[in-house]
Design a protein around this motif. Structure first.
Motif, PDB file in Angstrom:
ATOM      1  N   LEU B 120       0.838  -1.203   0.000  1.00 40.29           N
ATOM      2  CA  LEU B 120       0.000   0.000   0.000  1.00 40.29           C
ATOM      3  C   LEU B 120       0.872   1.252   0.000  1.00 40.29           C
ATOM      4  N   ARG B 121       1.861   1.254   0.893  1.00 40.03           N
ATOM      5  CA  ARG B 121       2.699   2.438   1.106  1.00 40.03           C
ATOM      6  C   ARG B 121       3.402   2.888  -0.173  1.00 40.03           C
ATOM      7  N   ASP B 122       3.963   1.907  -0.903  1.00 39.59           N
ATOM      8  CA  ASP B 122       4.775   2.244  -2.071  1.00 39.59           C
ATOM      9  C   ASP B 122       4.033   2.045  -3.389  1.00 39.59           C
ATOM     10  N   SER B 123       2.700   1.949  -3.305  1.00 42.30           N
ATOM     11  CA  SER B 123       1.900   1.773  -4.522  1.00 42.30           C
ATOM     12  C   SER B 123       2.124   2.942  -5.477  1.00 42.30           C
ATOM     13  N   ASP B 124       2.065   2.648  -6.784  1.00 44.20           N
ATOM     14  CA  ASP B 124       2.260   3.749  -7.737  1.00 44.20           C
ATOM     15  C   ASP B 124       1.089   4.725  -7.757  1.00 44.20           C
ATOM     16  N   ARG B 125       0.055   4.440  -6.988  1.00 41.50           N
ATOM     17  CA  ARG B 125      -1.026   5.417  -6.825  1.00 41.50           C
ATOM     18  C   ARG B 125      -0.598   6.544  -5.890  1.00 41.50           C
ATOM     19  N   PHE B 126       0.428   6.259  -5.084  1.00 36.24           N
ATOM     20  CA  PHE B 126       0.893   7.245  -4.103  1.00 36.24           C
ATOM     21  C   PHE B 126       2.283   7.800  -4.437  1.00 36.24           C
ATOM     22  N   VAL B 127       3.078   6.995  -5.155  1.00 34.25           N
ATOM     23  CA  VAL B 127       4.475   7.364  -5.388  1.00 34.25           C
ATOM     24  C   VAL B 127       4.681   7.767  -6.844  1.00 34.25           C
ATOM     25  N   LYS B 128       5.320   8.917  -7.053  1.00 31.25           N
ATOM     26  CA  LYS B 128       5.653   9.352  -8.395  1.00 31.25           C
ATOM     27  C   LYS B 128       6.998  10.063  -8.330  1.00 31.25           C
ATOM     28  N   ASP B 129       7.851   9.817  -9.309  1.00 33.24           N
ATOM     29  CA  ASP B 129       9.198  10.395  -9.349  1.00 33.24           C
ATOM     30  C   ASP B 129       9.962  10.124  -8.051  1.00 33.24           C
ATOM     31  N   GLY B 130       9.733   8.964  -7.485  1.00 34.59           N
ATOM     32  CA  GLY B 130      10.441   8.606  -6.260  1.00 34.59           C
ATOM     33  C   GLY B 130       9.971   9.350  -5.022  1.00 34.59           C
ATOM     34  N   LYS B 131       8.900  10.114  -5.156  1.00 38.32           N
ATOM     35  CA  LYS B 131       8.404  10.851  -3.990  1.00 38.32           C
ATOM     36  C   LYS B 131       7.055  10.297  -3.549  1.00 38.32           C
ATOM     37  N   HIS B 132       6.831  10.307  -2.234  1.00 39.36           N
ATOM     38  CA  HIS B 132       5.522   9.912  -1.690  1.00 39.36           C
ATOM     39  C   HIS B 132       4.625  11.142  -1.627  1.00 39.36           C
ATOM     40  N   TRP B 133       3.491  11.083  -2.307  1.00 42.84           N
ATOM     41  CA  TRP B 133       2.554  12.221  -2.342  1.00 42.84           C
ATOM     42  C   TRP B 133       1.386  11.997  -1.398  1.00 42.84           C
ATOM     43  N   ALA B 134       1.280  10.776  -0.884  1.00 47.03           N
ATOM     44  CA  ALA B 134       0.245  10.469   0.101  1.00 47.03           C
ATOM     45  C   ALA B 134       0.798   9.397   1.007  1.00 47.03           C
ATOM     46  N   ILE B 135       0.393   9.429   2.273  1.00 42.08           N
ATOM     47  CA  ILE B 135       0.800   8.386   3.200  1.00 42.08           C
ATOM     48  C   ILE B 135      -0.382   7.448   3.379  1.00 42.08           C
ATOM     49  N   SER B 136      -0.127   6.179   3.068  1.00 41.70           N
ATOM     50  CA  SER B 136      -1.163   5.165   3.133  1.00 41.70           C
ATOM     51  C   SER B 136      -1.723   5.080   4.556  1.00 41.70           C
ATOM     52  N   TRP B 137      -3.055   5.188   4.689  1.00 38.17           N
ATOM     53  CA  TRP B 137      -3.663   5.287   6.021  1.00 38.17           C
ATOM     54  C   TRP B 137      -4.504   4.042   6.355  1.00 38.17           C
ATOM     55  N   VAL B 138      -5.597   3.852   5.599  1.00 39.69           N
ATOM     56  CA  VAL B 138      -6.466   2.700   5.871  1.00 39.69           C
ATOM     57  C   VAL B 138      -6.918   2.089   4.545  1.00 39.69           C
ATOM     58  N   ALA B 260     -15.479  -8.443  -3.786  1.00 39.30           N
ATOM     59  CA  ALA B 260     -15.870  -7.149  -3.229  1.00 39.30           C
ATOM     60  C   ALA B 260     -14.966  -6.085  -3.823  1.00 39.30           C
ATOM     61  N   ILE B 261     -15.413  -4.827  -3.675  1.00 39.88           N
ATOM     62  CA  ILE B 261     -14.623  -3.702  -4.183  1.00 39.88           C
ATOM     63  C   ILE B 261     -13.597  -3.315  -3.122  1.00 39.88           C
ATOM     64  N   GLY B 262     -12.327  -3.294  -3.514  1.00 43.37           N
ATOM     65  CA  GLY B 262     -11.293  -2.895  -2.567  1.00 43.37           C
ATOM     66  C   GLY B 262     -10.837  -1.470  -2.804  1.00 43.37           C
ATOM     67  N   TRP B 263     -10.572  -0.746  -1.741  1.00 47.84           N
ATOM     68  CA  TRP B 263     -10.080   0.631  -1.872  1.00 47.84           C
ATOM     69  C   TRP B 263      -9.095   0.900  -0.762  1.00 47.84           C
ATOM     70  N   PHE B 264      -8.186   1.827  -0.997  1.00 54.02           N
ATOM     71  CA  PHE B 264      -7.320   2.276   0.092  1.00 54.02           C
ATOM     72  C   PHE B 264      -7.150   3.779   0.029  1.00 54.02           C
ATOM     73  N   ASP B 265      -7.149   4.366   1.205  1.00 49.81           N
ATOM     74  CA  ASP B 265      -7.125   5.824   1.326  1.00 49.81           C
ATOM     75  C   ASP B 265      -5.775   6.285   1.846  1.00 49.81           C
ATOM     76  N   GLY B 266      -5.364   7.446   1.380  1.00 49.64           N
ATOM     77  CA  GLY B 266      -4.135   8.046   1.872  1.00 49.64           C
ATOM     78  C   GLY B 266      -4.392   9.409   2.456  1.00 49.64           C
ATOM     79  N   LEU B 267      -3.432   9.890   3.231  1.00 44.05           N
ATOM     80  CA  LEU B 267      -3.511  11.250   3.750  1.00 44.05           C
ATOM     81  C   LEU B 267      -2.484  12.086   3.005  1.00 44.05           C
ATOM     82  N   THR B 268      -2.917  13.237   2.499  1.00 49.22           N
ATOM     83  CA  THR B 268      -2.028  14.081   1.705  1.00 49.22           C
ATOM     84  C   THR B 268      -1.845  15.434   2.393  1.00 49.22           C
ATOM     85  N   ILE B 269      -0.831  16.156   1.941  1.00 49.53           N
ATOM     86  CA  ILE B 269      -0.635  17.532   2.411  1.00 49.53           C
ATOM     87  C   ILE B 269      -0.892  18.452   1.226  1.00 49.53           C
ATOM     88  N   ALA B 270      -1.791  19.412   1.401  1.00 46.53           N
ATOM     89  CA  ALA B 270      -2.169  20.313   0.313  1.00 46.53           C
ATOM     90  C   ALA B 270      -0.962  21.118  -0.151  1.00 46.53           C
TER      91      ALA B 270
END
Lengths: 271, 359
Positions: B120-138, B260-270
């Motif tokens: 979850l943490r390093d999913s390409d939904r959250f990581v781009k250009d080697g940077k984390h844009w969201a922290i995987s929460w739940v 079932a439908i799976g989803w995961f949410d992240g916390l971002t900083i504006a």
């Protein structure tokens, strides 16, 4: 008609705040939405927008849009008609048979719904409609909730018209041998038409755009153009289509006004 | 062939004039304040947690809420510099990154970072250009829950939502994407790329005798379930846990055999967060076992992205017994990002279905 310069200045000074306020709060956002309605997409986040008429074309070519526009109008007709049928006798009774303190008390009861939040009012209806009426989540539930919300407009505007009727006209009608029923249809009703027409527009226009009451009370029957427009803004991120559908609704209302205008003029002219 | 393209400046000036009209805009964040944008009742606004956080950091957390993901994005676009921490479903994070709405997060400031599940943490939904844009929460599942007082036997198939014995007793969420994905599961299709949309449409139209009414918030779901309107209703796993624990409703969540439908949410900083330092501290607190274990135990929550936090839950917690079961996880299809065009097509299909359901 030209007012003397001093008076004209006064008129401008008195009306300017209202016009400025209206321009700022109504006209500018409306212009922004009118502009969006001709775009292919909302130009944010690197989206490239170009001008298009496609959203207006969609209204005519895709049945879900015009069909649901009709559902909205149908709802408007039901709610307006019932509000008038219930509101007119109430206004008549208030203006002619109720006097003094009682009238004040009844007025208070009529405007009471205005003092409560519309959402709270609608949720209270869910309780009444569930038991014992067993009407919750049906089409009649939407109509009941909306009639309750807009009935005061009908009573108040018709009451004001009825109040303004010169008592001596009614006395003359009776003394010339007209029955009570004849007096009503040939004197009172025509003279109160301005109030009736005002009520029609005050009720019909907001009802066809309503989406909160249908959603909470209507269950599966809630789909109308109002909720569809809401979905374009909150779910599909298609502001242009949502805006175009809103303007089509506005066009329909204006068209109905235009058709009603000669009728209105005749009524007002004869009175 | 576009006749002329619309300048960004014209749009911005229109948007700015519209924004200026919203006379009661939130004032600029006060010193020592942290502004969070989230769904209402979704963890970050638990009062006990905010008290702990304030005691630790001296930061007072203020909330603003959204009712749809589009509303969340709109708020970020039109009010830059207002929000610090923003909750985002993973499928929207890269949209937000590409629009410049969020900023990369210094993972060194997240002390719990190493305990987060790498998938979850390093999913390409959250990581781009080697940077984390969201922290995987739940993370959690969407399927349905049933009233144990009305439905005697635990259903194992999604078909129970179409079962005539529950006619007029089914709750459904008024949401295009979720509806289409559930119908795709029921018709055995890839929910992110369904091959047969007609099949999905007729499956959804077959709900006509079944649906009592649509729900649109957790609060409504609880109300309708408590009033006996629903035997079964489409729902989210974390919310089902809350309805059971916090609302004491007799409900159980089901992961049917169809999936079932799976989803995961992240916390971002504006992007223009007034307090990015405080935002990182808050995110770190949110992914900590200290917050999560109490949230799930006392209130009810989706599964944590923090493996250590999940491990500290009581052995009978739903997030261990159901979501922790590898057999269940195998049946999950994960939600994928959508283009604007797909979203529009979905909305149109769902509006068509709803029009049929009303007639």
């Amino acid at each position: 008609m030209a007012a003397p310069p001093r008076q004209r200045l006064e008129i401008i000074a008195l009306t300017a705040p209202a016009y400025l306020w209206l321009t700022a709060t109504v006209f500018l956002p409306l212009m922004a939405m009118a502009y969006f309605s001709f775009l292919t997409t909302v130009p944010v986040g690197g989206r490239i927008a170009s001008f298009t008429l496609a959203h207006y074309v969609s209204f005519f070519t895709k049945p879900i849009y015009w069909f649901n526009a009709w559902r909205s109008i149908e709802l408007g007709i039901y709610v307006t008609a019932i509000s008038l049928l219930v509101g007119y006798p109430a206004a008549l009774a208030l203006s002619r048979y109720v006097r003094g303190r009682w009238r004040e008390a009844i007025f208070l009861l009529i405007i009471l719904p205005f003092w409560s939040n519309a959402l709270v009012r609608t949720f209270s209806w869910t309780m009444v409609l569930r038991e014992p009426l067993n009407l919750l989540f049906t089409y009649p539930a939407i109509v009941i909730g909306l009639v309750h919300a807009y009935l005061p407009y009908a009573i108040l505007t018709i009451y004001i018209s009825l109040q303004a009727i010169d008592e001596s006209l009614i006395e003359a009608s009776r003394s010339l041998g007209a029955t009570a029923l004849q007096t009503f249809f040939r004197v009172i009703l025509p003279l109160s038409m301005p109030g009736v027409l005002a009520a029609i527009f005050l009720i019909f226009v907001p009802v066809i755009g309503s989406f909160m009451e249908p959603r909470i009370l209507g269950g599966k029957d809630a789909i109308m153009l109002g909720p569809i427009i809401e979905g374009q803004f909150t779910a599909a991120f298609n502001w242009p289509l949502g805006a175009a559908l809103s303007f089509m609704m506005l066009a329909i209302v204006l068209l109905m006004l235009a058709i009603a205008a000669p009728l209105l003029k005749r009524q007002l002219g004869s009175s | 062939m576009p006749l002329l393209t619309v300048s960004r400046r014209l749009f911005m000036s229109l948007a700015a004039s519209a924004a200026a009209l919203a006379a009661f805009r939130p004032a600029a964040a006060a010193e020592g304040e942290l502004k969070v944008l989230n769904w209402q009742g979704y963890g970050t606004d638990e009062k006990w947690a905010l008290d702990i956080f304030e005691k630790k950091t001296g930061l007072k957390v203020v909330h603003d809420y959204f009712n749809s993901e589009q509303e969340m994005l709109t708020k970020l676009r039109t009010s830059p510099g207002t929000y610090d921490v923003v909750l985002m479903n993973n499928i929207y994070v890269m949209d937000a990154v590409n629009e410049g709405l969020v900023q990369p997060i210094d993972t060194g400031k997240i002390t719990n970072f190493n305990d987060l599940t790498p998938a979850l943490r390093d999913s390409d939904r959250f990581v781009k250009d080697g940077k984390h844009w969201a922290i995987s929460w739940v993370w959690g599942l969407t399927s349905f829950a049933y009233n144990t007082k009305k439905v005697a036997e635990r259903p194992d198939s999604i078909e129970v939502l179409w079962d005539k014995t529950h006619a007029g007793k089914v709750g459904w969420r008024d949401d295009a994407l979720e509806s289409i994905q559930l119908a795709a599961l029921a018709t055995g299709q890839d929910m992110n790329n369904p091959a047969d949309l007609d099949k999905i449409k007729s499956k959804l139209e077959a709900l006509k005798p079944q649906i009592r009414t649509f729900w649109s918030s957790e609060d409504e779901w609880n109300k309708y379930m408590a009033a006996g309107d629903y035997d079964l209703a489409v729902y989210w796993s974390g919310s089902a846990a809350r309805s059971k624990k916090a609302m004491k409703l007799p409900v159980e969540f089901v992961v049917p055999k169809e999936g079932a439908i799976g989803w995961f949410d992240g916390l971002t900083i504006a992007a223009k967060a007034p307090n990015p330092e405080g935002a990182a501290k808050f995110i770190d607190f949110m992914v900590s076992p200290e917050f999560y274990v109490r949230w799930d135990t006392d209130v009810g929550a989706p599964a944590s992205a923090n493996a250590k936090a999940n491990g500290e839950l009581p052995a009978d917690a739903m997030n261990r017994t159901i979501l922790g079961d590898p057999e269940v996880v195998k049946r999950v299809q994960w939600m994928a990002p959508l283009s604007d065009e797909q979203r529009q097509k979905n909305q149109e299909l769902w509006d068509e279905v709803k029009t049929k359901l009303a007639q």
